[in-house]
Design an enzyme around this catalytic site. Structure first.
Site, PDB file in Angstrom:
ATOM      1  N   LYS A 120     -18.738 -58.625  41.926  1.00  0.00           N
ATOM      2  CA  LYS A 120     -17.887 -59.536  40.980  1.00  0.00           C
ATOM      3  C   LYS A 120     -16.591 -58.961  40.251  1.00  0.00           C
ATOM      4  CE  LYS A 120     -18.571 -60.356  36.568  1.00  0.00           C
ATOM      5  NZ  LYS A 120     -19.065 -60.593  35.315  1.00  0.00           N
ATOM      6  N   ASP A 138     -19.974 -65.207  38.629  1.00  0.00           N
ATOM      7  CA  ASP A 138     -20.655 -64.756  37.452  1.00  0.00           C
ATOM      8  C   ASP A 138     -21.566 -65.763  37.083  1.00  0.00           C
ATOM      9  OD1 ASP A 138     -19.378 -67.056  36.580  1.00  0.00           O
ATOM     10  OD2 ASP A 138     -18.330 -65.930  34.990  1.00  0.00           O
TER      11      ASP A 138
END
Length: 225
Positions: A120, A138
């Site tokens: 991420k 996320d």
């Protein structure tokens, strides 16, 4: 979600916010990297409060090394897991100086090799700092994608693959920001603000909140992530 609905979904989000940006404050790719590492399980607002003073004196890996871990901890002590994050930031700064000439690498493999940097974080840096087409999934984007039916998946990686596959190329550069902002301010975890949602009619979520429900029970604070 059907291709035509996905197209309309992003058309509306883009109309509301033509040029979405990260809410993390940064000065260059290095400070962005540090900010994203610090933002794990923390709010952008909380990170910005800590990094505001920090980034006035530290904007390069070498400056971070010279600052030292103890002083870094003092600056970020209001952020969750600050001890572990301080160690990661110091170590990644040392690696950037030793192996990358003090520059943040642009390749995923090199980014993910840095302490505290997962997929991420790498995606955010690649997209925001270097303009690469990535979608960092996320908690907000994972929730929005599954709840609306935009791209359902059991893992962030699965959702990411589907978004990259089904979202049209023209939306991909900003898709991450549109979805995270939508999840942060409209499609919230505990109580989505469905009456204010611009894509409500496209959404597959069966338990949409009503205007009366929103008035009777005000939205809860924005969650971290």
């Amino acid at each position: 979600m059907k291709p035509a609905d996905i197209e309309e979904f992003f058309t509306r989000l883009a109309a509301d916010n033509p040029a979405p940006k990260t809410e993390l404050e940064y000065a260059n790719p290095y400070t962005l990297l540090v900010a994203v590492v610090l933002s794990a399980q923390a709010t952008d607002v909380g990170v910005n409060k800590a990094t505001g003073p920090l980034f006035k004196i530290v904007q390069t890996p070498q400056q971070m090394i010279e600052l030292g871990e103890e002083e870094l901890r003092r600056h970020i002590k209001t952020i969750g897991l600050f001890n572990t994050k301080a160690k990661n930031v110091m170590r990644l700064s040392e690696i950037l100086v030793a192996e990358h000439g003090g520059e943040v690498p642009r390749k995923r493999k090199e980014l993910e090799a840095l302490p505290g940097v997962g997929r991420k974080t790498a995606n955010v840096v690649m997209n925001v700092a270097f303009g690469q087409v990535t979608i960092a999934v996320d908690t907000h984007i994972f929730r929005v994608s599954n709840r609306t039916g935009l791209a359902r998946g059991k893992t962030p990686e699965e959702v990411e693959r589907k978004l990259l596959r089904y979202v049209h190329a023209r939306w991909k550069p900003h898709a991450h920001h549109w979805l995270i902002l939508h999840g942060r301010y409209i499609c919230k975890a505990r109580k989505p603000d469905c009456p204010a949602c611009p894509v409500r009619d496209l959404c597959a979520f069966p338990d949409k909140t009503t205007e009366r429900e929103m008035l009777e029970d005000p939205p809860v604070p924005v969650s971290a992530g």
